[in-house]
Design an enzyme around this catalytic site. Structure first.
Site, PDB file in Angstrom:
ATOM      1  N   ILE A   7     -19.492  14.778  18.379  1.00  0.00           N
ATOM      2  CA  ILE A   7     -20.084  16.129  18.575  1.00  0.00           C
ATOM      3  C   ILE A   7     -19.378  17.121  17.534  1.00  0.00           C
ATOM      4  O   ILE A   7     -18.173  17.061  17.667  1.00  0.00           O
ATOM      5  CB  ILE A   7     -19.876  16.367  20.065  1.00  0.00           C
ATOM      6  CG1 ILE A   7     -20.428  15.430  20.869  1.00  0.00           C
ATOM      7  CG2 ILE A   7     -20.329  17.868  20.185  1.00  0.00           C
ATOM      8  CD1 ILE A   7     -22.184  15.521  21.212  1.00  0.00           C
ATOM      9  N   HIS A  64     -32.956  10.804  14.429  1.00  0.00           N
ATOM     10  CA  HIS A  64     -32.767  10.570  15.883  1.00  0.00           C
ATOM     11  C   HIS A  64     -33.868   9.305  16.091  1.00  0.00           C
ATOM     12  O   HIS A  64     -34.856   9.346  15.802  1.00  0.00           O
ATOM     13  CB  HIS A  64     -33.083  11.668  16.687  1.00  0.00           C
ATOM     14  CG  HIS A  64     -32.958  11.354  18.178  1.00  0.00           C
ATOM     15  ND1 HIS A  64     -31.528  11.143  18.817  1.00  0.00           N
ATOM     16  CD2 HIS A  64     -33.971  10.955  18.998  1.00  0.00           C
ATOM     17  CE1 HIS A  64     -32.035  10.793  19.972  1.00  0.00           C
ATOM     18  NE2 HIS A  64     -33.161  10.837  20.098  1.00  0.00           N
TER      19      HIS A  64
HETATM   20  C1  GAR Z   1     -29.723   4.994  14.089  1.00  0.00           C
HETATM   21  O1  GAR Z   1     -30.748   4.227  14.660  1.00  0.00           O
HETATM   22  C2  GAR Z   1     -29.681   6.341  13.953  1.00  0.00           C
HETATM   23  O2  GAR Z   1     -30.983   7.043  14.287  1.00  0.00           O
HETATM   24  C3  GAR Z   1     -28.950   6.586  15.382  1.00  0.00           C
HETATM   25  O3  GAR Z   1     -27.771   5.624  15.387  1.00  0.00           O
HETATM   26  C4  GAR Z   1     -28.237   4.594  14.454  1.00  0.00           C
HETATM   27  C5  GAR Z   1     -27.460   4.306  13.352  1.00  0.00           C
HETATM   28  O4  GAR Z   1     -27.422   3.392  12.558  1.00  0.00           O
HETATM   29  N1  GAR Z   1     -28.582   7.804  15.604  1.00  0.00           N
HETATM   30  C6  GAR Z   1     -28.363   8.538  16.913  1.00  0.00           C
HETATM   31  O5  GAR Z   1     -28.669   7.918  17.944  1.00  0.00           O
HETATM   32  C7  GAR Z   1     -27.797   9.954  16.916  1.00  0.00           C
HETATM   33  N2  GAR Z   1     -28.395  10.692  18.081  1.00  0.00           N
HETATM   34  P1  GAR Z   1     -26.763   3.446  11.101  1.00  0.00           P
HETATM   35  O6  GAR Z   1     -25.465   3.699  11.072  1.00  0.00           O
HETATM   36  O7  GAR Z   1     -27.236   1.876  10.852  1.00  0.00           O
HETATM   37  O8  GAR Z   1     -27.629   4.067  10.393  1.00  0.00           O
END
Ligand code: GAR
Length: 216
Positions: A101, A118
Protein backbone atom coordinates in the site's frame (compact mmCIF):
# COMPACT_ATOMS: atom_id res chain seq x y z
CA UNK A 1 7.78 12.01 -39.21
CA UNK A 2 11.31 13.36 -38.87
CA UNK A 3 13.32 12.77 -35.66
CA UNK A 4 12.65 16.32 -34.41
CA UNK A 5 8.89 15.87 -34.77
CA UNK A 6 8.73 12.47 -33.04
CA UNK A 7 6.65 12.52 -29.83
CA UNK A 8 8.89 12.65 -26.74
CA UNK A 9 9.71 9.37 -25.03
CA UNK A 10 7.63 8.53 -21.97
CA UNK A 11 9.47 6.90 -19.07
CA UNK A 12 7.50 4.00 -17.63
CA UNK A 13 8.26 2.78 -14.10
CA UNK A 14 6.81 -0.66 -13.32
CA UNK A 15 6.12 -1.62 -9.69
CA UNK A 16 6.17 -5.35 -8.91
CA UNK A 17 6.11 -7.75 -5.95
CA UNK A 18 6.01 -11.28 -7.37
CA UNK A 19 6.30 -13.42 -10.46
CA UNK A 20 6.10 -10.55 -12.89
CA UNK A 21 4.10 -12.13 -15.71
CA UNK A 22 2.37 -8.80 -16.33
CA UNK A 23 5.79 -7.11 -16.42
CA UNK A 24 6.83 -9.74 -18.98
CA UNK A 25 3.74 -8.94 -21.09
CA UNK A 26 4.83 -5.27 -21.05
CA UNK A 27 8.44 -6.13 -21.95
CA UNK A 28 7.25 -8.35 -24.82
CA UNK A 29 4.88 -5.62 -26.07
CA UNK A 30 7.73 -3.09 -25.94
CA UNK A 31 9.98 -5.44 -27.94
CA UNK A 32 7.22 -5.75 -30.57
CA UNK A 33 7.03 -1.94 -30.72
CA UNK A 34 3.55 -1.90 -29.17
CA UNK A 35 4.01 0.63 -26.36
CA UNK A 36 4.05 3.68 -28.60
CA UNK A 37 6.67 6.14 -27.35
CA UNK A 38 6.70 4.46 -23.91
CA UNK A 39 9.92 2.84 -22.62
CA UNK A 40 10.21 0.79 -19.43
CA UNK A 41 13.10 2.62 -17.79
CA UNK A 42 12.98 1.15 -14.28
CA UNK A 43 11.38 -1.73 -12.37
CA UNK A 44 10.88 -1.24 -8.63
CA UNK A 45 10.15 -4.29 -6.48
CA UNK A 46 8.84 -4.39 -2.92
CA UNK A 47 10.60 -7.76 -2.49
CA UNK A 48 14.27 -8.55 -3.19
CA UNK A 49 13.40 -12.16 -4.15
CA UNK A 50 10.65 -11.32 -6.66
CA UNK A 51 11.12 -13.25 -9.92
CA UNK A 52 9.98 -10.08 -11.69
CA UNK A 53 13.47 -8.68 -10.96
CA UNK A 54 15.05 -11.54 -12.95
CA UNK A 55 12.71 -10.76 -15.86
CA UNK A 56 13.74 -7.08 -15.74
CA UNK A 57 17.46 -7.92 -15.60
CA UNK A 58 17.10 -10.36 -18.53
CA UNK A 59 15.58 -7.52 -20.53
CA UNK A 60 18.37 -5.11 -19.51
CA UNK A 61 16.03 -2.88 -17.50
CA UNK A 62 17.47 -1.15 -14.40
CA UNK A 63 15.92 -2.28 -11.10
CA UNK A 64 15.48 -0.98 -7.58
CA UNK A 65 14.21 -2.69 -4.44
CA UNK A 66 12.20 -0.73 -1.87
CA UNK A 67 11.06 -2.94 0.99
CA UNK A 68 8.21 -1.70 3.16
CA UNK A 69 9.81 -3.22 6.25
CA UNK A 70 12.90 -1.02 5.85
CA UNK A 71 10.71 2.01 6.65
CA UNK A 72 8.92 2.80 9.92
CA UNK A 73 5.55 3.54 8.34
CA UNK A 74 3.59 3.80 5.07
CA UNK A 75 4.16 7.55 4.98
CA UNK A 76 7.95 7.23 4.89
CA UNK A 77 7.79 4.30 2.47
CA UNK A 78 5.64 6.41 0.16
CA UNK A 79 8.08 9.32 0.41
CA UNK A 80 10.97 7.04 -0.63
CA UNK A 81 8.87 5.72 -3.52
CA UNK A 82 8.08 9.27 -4.66
CA UNK A 83 11.77 10.19 -4.55
CA UNK A 84 12.52 7.19 -6.79
CA UNK A 85 9.82 8.32 -9.25
CA UNK A 86 11.34 11.82 -9.40
CA UNK A 87 14.89 10.46 -9.82
CA UNK A 88 13.69 8.24 -12.66
CA UNK A 89 11.80 11.12 -14.37
CA UNK A 90 8.65 8.97 -14.36
CA UNK A 91 5.93 9.86 -16.86
CA UNK A 92 3.81 6.79 -16.13
CA UNK A 93 3.83 4.38 -13.18
CA UNK A 94 2.37 0.90 -13.69
CA UNK A 95 1.43 -1.30 -10.74
CA UNK A 96 1.81 -4.81 -12.17
CA UNK A 97 1.14 -7.18 -9.28
CA UNK A 98 2.40 -4.65 -6.75
CA UNK A 99 1.11 -5.76 -3.33
CA UNK A 100 2.21 -2.92 -1.04
CA UNK A 101 0.00 0.00 0.00
CA UNK A 102 1.18 3.53 -0.85
CA UNK A 103 -0.38 6.58 0.78
CA UNK A 104 -2.53 9.22 -0.89
CA UNK A 105 0.30 11.68 -1.50
CA UNK A 106 1.68 9.35 -4.17
CA UNK A 107 -1.63 9.38 -6.15
CA UNK A 108 -1.91 13.13 -5.65
CA UNK A 109 1.63 13.69 -7.01
CA UNK A 110 0.80 11.66 -10.13
CA UNK A 111 -2.92 12.17 -10.86
CA UNK A 112 -4.09 9.90 -13.71
CA UNK A 113 -0.47 8.84 -14.22
CA UNK A 114 -0.49 5.65 -12.14
CA UNK A 115 -2.27 2.60 -13.50
CA UNK A 116 -3.04 -0.74 -11.89
CA UNK A 117 -4.14 -4.13 -13.21
CA UNK A 118 -6.70 -5.92 -11.06
CA UNK A 119 -7.72 -9.56 -11.65
CA UNK A 120 -11.53 -9.08 -11.59
CA UNK A 121 -14.22 -6.98 -13.22
CA UNK A 122 -14.30 -3.94 -10.90
CA UNK A 123 -16.52 -3.14 -8.94
CA UNK A 124 -16.72 -6.90 -8.20
CA UNK A 125 -14.15 -8.56 -5.96
CA UNK A 126 -12.01 -5.50 -5.32
CA UNK A 127 -10.87 -3.23 -2.50
CA UNK A 128 -8.93 -4.02 0.66
CA UNK A 129 -7.99 -7.70 1.02
CA UNK A 130 -8.76 -8.55 -2.62
CA UNK A 131 -5.42 -9.28 -4.23
CA UNK A 132 -3.79 -12.16 -6.07
CA UNK A 133 -5.38 -15.58 -5.55
CA UNK A 134 -7.82 -14.21 -2.92
CA UNK A 135 -9.70 -12.47 -5.74
CA UNK A 136 -10.25 -15.74 -7.62
CA UNK A 137 -11.14 -17.62 -4.42
CA UNK A 138 -13.87 -15.03 -3.77
CA UNK A 139 -15.18 -15.23 -7.35
CA UNK A 140 -15.41 -19.05 -7.16
CA UNK A 141 -17.05 -18.87 -3.71
CA UNK A 142 -19.72 -16.57 -5.10
CA UNK A 143 -20.27 -18.84 -8.10
CA UNK A 144 -19.97 -16.14 -10.76
CA UNK A 145 -19.93 -17.52 -14.28
CA UNK A 146 -17.96 -14.62 -15.76
CA UNK A 147 -15.01 -12.77 -14.24
CA UNK A 148 -12.11 -10.94 -15.89
CA UNK A 149 -9.59 -8.17 -15.40
CA UNK A 150 -9.60 -4.39 -15.13
CA UNK A 151 -6.95 -1.75 -15.79
CA UNK A 152 -7.68 1.52 -13.99
CA UNK A 153 -6.07 4.73 -12.85
CA UNK A 154 -5.00 4.69 -9.20
CA UNK A 155 -6.62 7.09 -6.73
CA UNK A 156 -6.79 7.25 -2.92
CA UNK A 157 -9.70 4.79 -3.06
CA UNK A 158 -8.36 1.23 -3.24
CA UNK A 159 -9.31 -0.19 -6.69
CA UNK A 160 -11.71 2.76 -7.06
CA UNK A 161 -10.06 4.92 -9.74
CA UNK A 162 -11.33 5.56 -13.26
CA UNK A 163 -11.58 2.38 -15.36
CA UNK A 164 -9.51 2.32 -18.57
CA UNK A 165 -10.09 -1.18 -19.98
CA UNK A 166 -11.85 -4.37 -18.93
CA UNK A 167 -12.02 -7.85 -20.43
CA UNK A 168 -14.37 -10.65 -19.44
CA UNK A 169 -13.27 -14.27 -18.98
CA UNK A 170 -15.54 -17.30 -18.49
CA UNK A 171 -15.38 -19.32 -15.28
CA UNK A 172 -15.40 -23.04 -16.03
CA UNK A 173 -16.80 -25.90 -13.97
CA UNK A 174 -14.09 -27.45 -11.84
CA UNK A 175 -11.96 -24.28 -11.80
CA UNK A 176 -9.61 -23.82 -8.86
CA UNK A 177 -8.30 -20.37 -7.86
CA UNK A 178 -5.08 -21.31 -9.66
CA UNK A 179 -6.69 -22.39 -12.96
CA UNK A 180 -8.94 -19.34 -12.94
CA UNK A 181 -6.01 -17.01 -12.19
CA UNK A 182 -4.07 -18.49 -15.12
CA UNK A 183 -7.01 -18.06 -17.54
CA UNK A 184 -7.66 -14.47 -16.40
CA UNK A 185 -3.99 -13.62 -16.90
CA UNK A 186 -3.69 -15.32 -20.30
CA UNK A 187 -6.99 -14.12 -21.75
CA UNK A 188 -7.28 -10.70 -20.15
CA UNK A 189 -4.47 -9.14 -18.06
CA UNK A 190 -1.59 -9.74 -20.47
CA UNK A 191 -3.59 -8.08 -23.26
CA UNK A 192 -5.36 -5.15 -21.62
CA UNK A 193 -2.38 -3.95 -19.55
CA UNK A 194 -0.01 -3.34 -22.52
CA UNK A 195 -2.96 -1.93 -24.50
CA UNK A 196 -3.78 0.58 -21.74
CA UNK A 197 -0.10 1.57 -21.51
CA UNK A 198 0.01 2.17 -25.27
CA UNK A 199 -3.15 4.29 -25.14
CA UNK A 200 -1.65 6.35 -22.29
CA UNK A 201 1.66 6.81 -24.11
CA UNK A 202 -0.14 7.92 -27.26
CA UNK A 203 -2.13 10.51 -25.22
CA UNK A 204 -5.40 8.78 -26.13
CA UNK A 205 -6.88 8.70 -22.62
CA UNK A 206 -8.96 11.56 -21.22
CA UNK A 207 -10.48 11.55 -17.74
CA UNK A 208 -13.51 13.69 -16.99
CA UNK A 209 -15.77 13.26 -13.94
CA UNK A 210 -13.97 9.96 -13.18
CA UNK A 211 -14.87 8.52 -16.58
CA UNK A 212 -12.16 7.58 -19.08
CA UNK A 213 -12.73 8.35 -22.76
CA UNK A 214 -10.52 6.66 -25.36
CA UNK A 215 -9.68 8.63 -28.49
CA UNK A 216 -9.60 5.95 -31.19
C1 GAR B 1 -1.92 -10.50 -11.18
O1 GAR B 1 -3.00 -11.38 -11.33
C2 GAR B 1 -2.42 -9.11 -10.83
O2 GAR B 1 -3.61 -8.77 -11.47
C3 GAR B 1 -2.64 -9.25 -9.36
O3 GAR B 1 -1.56 -10.02 -8.89
C4 GAR B 1 -1.09 -10.87 -9.95
C5 GAR B 1 0.37 -10.59 -10.15
O4 GAR B 1 0.93 -11.48 -11.09
N1 GAR B 1 -2.72 -7.96 -8.72
C6 GAR B 1 -3.52 -7.71 -7.71
O5 GAR B 1 -4.23 -8.56 -7.17
C7 GAR B 1 -3.50 -6.27 -7.21
N2 GAR B 1 -4.70 -5.98 -6.50
P1 GAR B 1 2.31 -11.17 -11.82
O6 GAR B 1 3.34 -10.81 -10.75
O7 GAR B 1 2.65 -12.49 -12.48
O8 GAR B 1 2.09 -10.07 -12.80
Amino acid sequence: MTPDTLPPRKNIIVLVSGGGTNLQALIDAQERGELGCGRITCVISSRPDAFALVRAKNAGIPTRVLRRKDFPDTEQYSTAMLEAFYEEYADLIVQAGFMTILDEKVCRAYPNKIINVHPALIPSFCGKGFYGLHVHEAALKKGVKVTGATVHFVTEVCDGGPIILQKAVNVEQGDTPETLQKRVMEQAEWHILPEAVRLFCEDKLTVKDDIVTIAE
